[in-house]
Write an enzyme that holds these catalytic residues in place. Structure first.
Site, PDB file in Angstrom:
ATOM      1  N   LYS A 279       0.838  -1.196   0.000  1.00 31.95           N
ATOM      2  CA  LYS A 279       0.000   0.000   0.000  1.00 31.95           C
ATOM      3  C   LYS A 279       0.876   1.250   0.000  1.00 31.95           C
ATOM      4  O   LYS A 279       2.005   1.211   0.482  1.00 31.95           O
ATOM      5  CB  LYS A 279      -0.870   0.011   1.266  1.00 31.95           C
ATOM      6  CG  LYS A 279      -2.020  -0.967   1.259  1.00 31.95           C
ATOM      7  CD  LYS A 279      -2.890  -0.787   2.493  1.00 31.95           C
ATOM      8  CE  LYS A 279      -4.055  -1.752   2.488  1.00 31.95           C
ATOM      9  NZ  LYS A 279      -5.019  -1.518   1.414  1.00 31.95           N
ATOM     10  N   ARG A 353     -10.559 -11.380   1.562  1.00 28.02           N
ATOM     11  CA  ARG A 353     -11.365 -12.460   0.980  1.00 28.02           C
ATOM     12  C   ARG A 353     -10.631 -13.790   1.018  1.00 28.02           C
ATOM     13  O   ARG A 353     -11.258 -14.849   1.061  1.00 28.02           O
ATOM     14  CB  ARG A 353     -11.759 -12.067  -0.462  1.00 28.02           C
ATOM     15  CG  ARG A 353     -10.574 -11.830  -1.359  1.00 28.02           C
ATOM     16  CD  ARG A 353     -10.934 -11.065  -2.619  1.00 28.02           C
ATOM     17  NE  ARG A 353     -11.010  -9.625  -2.382  1.00 28.02           N
ATOM     18  CZ  ARG A 353     -11.319  -8.736  -3.318  1.00 28.02           C
ATOM     19  NH1 ARG A 353     -11.604  -9.135  -4.544  1.00 28.02           N
ATOM     20  NH2 ARG A 353     -11.359  -7.449  -3.031  1.00 28.02           N
TER      21      ARG A 353
HETATM   22  N1  BES Z   1      -8.344  -3.572   4.115  1.00 26.82           N
HETATM   23  C1  BES Z   1      -8.400  -3.181   2.759  1.00 26.82           C
HETATM   24  C2  BES Z   1      -9.675  -2.388   2.446  1.00 26.82           C
HETATM   25  C3  BES Z   1      -9.701  -0.975   2.941  1.00 26.82           C
HETATM   26  C4  BES Z   1      -8.878  -0.005   2.393  1.00 26.82           C
HETATM   27  C5  BES Z   1     -10.599  -0.606   3.917  1.00 26.82           C
HETATM   28  C6  BES Z   1      -8.955   1.297   2.844  1.00 26.82           C
HETATM   29  C7  BES Z   1     -10.690   0.697   4.348  1.00 26.82           C
HETATM   30  C8  BES Z   1      -9.849   1.655   3.820  1.00 26.82           C
HETATM   31  C9  BES Z   1      -8.403  -4.402   1.853  1.00 26.82           C
HETATM   32  O1  BES Z   1      -7.642  -5.453   2.306  1.00 26.82           O
HETATM   33  C10 BES Z   1      -7.827  -3.963   0.567  1.00 26.82           C
HETATM   34  O2  BES Z   1      -6.688  -3.620   0.539  1.00 26.82           O
HETATM   35  N2  BES Z   1      -8.633  -4.011  -0.487  1.00 26.82           N
HETATM   36  C11 BES Z   1      -8.201  -3.592  -1.769  1.00 26.82           C
HETATM   37  C12 BES Z   1      -8.778  -4.542  -2.777  1.00 26.82           C
HETATM   38  C13 BES Z   1      -8.222  -4.357  -4.155  1.00 26.82           C
HETATM   39  C14 BES Z   1      -6.767  -4.767  -4.213  1.00 26.82           C
HETATM   40  C15 BES Z   1      -9.044  -5.175  -5.127  1.00 26.82           C
HETATM   41  C16 BES Z   1      -8.706  -2.179  -2.010  1.00 26.82           C
HETATM   42  O3  BES Z   1      -9.838  -1.863  -1.623  1.00 26.82           O
HETATM   43  O4  BES Z   1      -7.957  -1.377  -2.566  1.00 26.82           O
HETATM   44 MN    MN Z   2      -5.629  -5.304   1.699  1.00 28.33          MN
END
Ligand code: BES
Ligand code: MN
Ligand code: ZN
Length: 498
Positions: A279, A353
């Site tokens: 990230k 997931r």
């Molecule tokens: N935990 C995150 C989702 C999230 C991000 C919640 C920011 C609240 C604030 C999750 O694990 C994630 O990183 N999801 C990705 C999915 C994508 C790679 C398809 C996302 O939402 O960017």
């Molecule tokens: Mn994630």
């Protein structure tokens, strides 16, 4: 906190603070009118002089009102007469408590529960009142050294009711509200703890401690070797790069013999760096909140335990850290889930997931009456619904409606979202049974569709709580949502609401 319910008048009480209200155009609430009469028009005079605001969220604190025994009166704005709803009610209670935070108030007498509030019965008014008071008083100080500033020493809350026949409902709301408020506070604490304290093991120990003090609850923990034996290849692909060992936490509460259990599954990523699909740095600290799904289902368990509800409830928490390392899962890696389906990991940041799918497959052996997973799953959900409502997905329309109604009644809001073949098709992979991401559109929906592939034959719902589980900015902190919504759902299933 001690609670009382009474039909008695506030004006006769030597209360620390009586909460009353005023609507637009100077219309007084029942409690305000009682105080006004006892004080020979004191409040009406203030209103005439223009010193009082009836705007929701505004409060005027009145000290030593003549003719009444109370030390203070908190006069809360209630907006337009006839249109007070649960939001306005909670806003007025929260603002009243906030106005007292620096005082030495030990006891409050809330007369706003006498007011007609849209879609609220005495049961829900007592609950909203208690949950709001607790939410407003909550502080997370345990990681601060030195003397911890106490908020006000409140220890007693009294609720007014209009008639004796409301007492039983109001008191049940009080009991449930107190249990739910404590569950919310537990969920907030777990969410707010940093990832170097709140590890998968910490969550497991918390669950074990809860079972140690309750004979109806048993907790078991699976370690990584045991998960390996169960072929949980999807979950283990997430924890591969982490030094902190992953755990699967299973809490089983038996309050109803051999009934099929309601199963709640909570995403417990104690820190989400994104893994190799790292990230960006900005606000990455907030990924300590990526276990708020887990925290909420543990909070619900705590509430149901204290209510001693006669129902079977199982909570499952897959708990892992998502870290980048030499042995971390790479984009493009293909893993086999416990269900036997293979998954191409196109993005290691879509880890929630991956752990939930194995938890859902594991849950199948418990023959759930209903299974609901709760997860801070996608940033796309925040884009879709903002920070106000969680997304409600289900493979069963009645279940989706049931959760939607529970969300409305508990004022812990959600919104029904679609699923279906067209969305699921976005998960196609050239190399495995499915990919773990579905492209740039409808990210929250395709994440739900991914989970749906592991729920055949079960009545399943999924709550994407990414937008509601915590607040950012100055008020940064866990909200404890959706403990109230899920508690409402379970209480309703148990027939305990009325
Ligand atoms: N935990 C995150 C989702 C999230 C991000 C919640 C920011 C609240 C604030 C999750 O694990 C994630 O990183 N999801 C990705 C999915 C994508 C790679 C398809 C996302 O939402 O960017
Ligand atoms: Mn994630
Ligand atoms: Zn995540």
């Amino acid at each position: 906190m001690k609670y009382f319910t009474t039909t008695g008048k506030a004006s006769n009480r030597a209360s620390d603070c009586v909460i009353v209200g005023v609507y637009n155009r100077g219309k007084l609430s029942a409690g305000a009118s009682d105080i006004d009469t006892a004080s020979k028009g004191y409040i009406q005079n203030l209103i005439k002089s223009g010193d009082i605001s009836s705007t929701p969220g505004r409060v005027t604190l009145l000290n030593k009102v003549p003719g009444v025994k109370a030390k203070r009166i908190a006069l809360a704005g209630l907006g337009k007469d006839g249109s007070l709803d649960a939001i306005g009610f909670k806003k007025a209670v929260a603002a009243s408590v906030k106005s007292l935070l620096n005082s030495k108030t030990k006891e409050i007498f809330n007369t706003l529960t006498l007011e007609p509030v849209k879609n609220c019965d005495p049961y829900h008014l007592a609950r909203h009142s208690i949950e709001t008071v607790s939410d407003t008083l909550y502080r997370f100080n345990q990681m601060k050294s030195g003397r911890k500033k106490a908020s006000m020493p409140l220890s007693t809350v009294t609720h007014s009711i209009n008639k004796r026949s409301d007492a039983a409902n109001s008191k049940r709301g009080t009991k449930h509200g107190d249990a739910i408020a404590k569950g919310v506070a537990l969920a907030k604490d777990l969410g707010n703890l940093p990832a170097n304290v709140c590890t998968p093991n910490y969550l497991a120990e918390t669950a074990k401690k809860m079972a140690a003090s309750n004979t109806r609850l048993t907790t078991s923990i699976l370690n990584e070797a045991e998960m390996e034996n169960l072929n949980m290849g999807a979950l283990l692909s997430v924890t591969a790069g982490a030094t902190e060992p992953g755990k699967m936490i299973i809490m089983q509460y038996k309050g109803a013999g051999s009934d099929k259990p309601i199963v709640l599954v909570g995403k417990g990523v104690t820190f989400d760096t994104g893994g190799i699909s790292l990230k960006p740095g900005a606000r990455m600290d907030e990924m300590k909140f990526d276990m708020c799904g887990a925290a909420s289902v543990i909070g619900v368990m705590s509430a149901i335990i204290s209510i001693k509800l006669d129902i079977n409830l199982t909570v499952i928490v897959p708990a892992v850290e998502n870290m980048p390392a030499g042995n971390a899962t790479r984009p493009g890696d293909i893993v086999k889930s416990m269900s036997g389906q293979t998954i191409e990991v196109l993005n290691t940041d879509a880890e929630g997931r991956m752990i939930l799918c194995d938890a859902l497959t594991y849950a199948r052996r418990l023959k759930p009456a209903t299974i609901i997973d709760v997860a801070t799953l996608t940033g796309a959900c925040v884009v879709a619904l903002g920070n106000h409502r969680c997304a409600i997905y289900s493979n069963n329309d009645d279940l989706q409606d049931e959760i939607f109604s529970a969300a409305k009644r508990s004022e812990d809001l959600g919104w029904p979202m679609p699923m279906g073949e067209q969305y699921a098709a976005q998960l196609k992979s050239n190399f495995a049974d499915m990919a773990n991401i579905g492209g740039s559109t409808a990210g929250s929906v395709t994440a739900a569709c991914f989970l749906g592939k592991f729920t055949d034959g079960m009545k399943w719902a999924h709550l994407d709580i990414a937008g509601v589980a915590w607040k950012t900015g100055e008020q940064k902190g866990s909200t404890g949502r959706p403990v109230s919504l899920l508690s409402e759902f379970i209480l309703s299933r148990a027939g305990a609401l009325s």
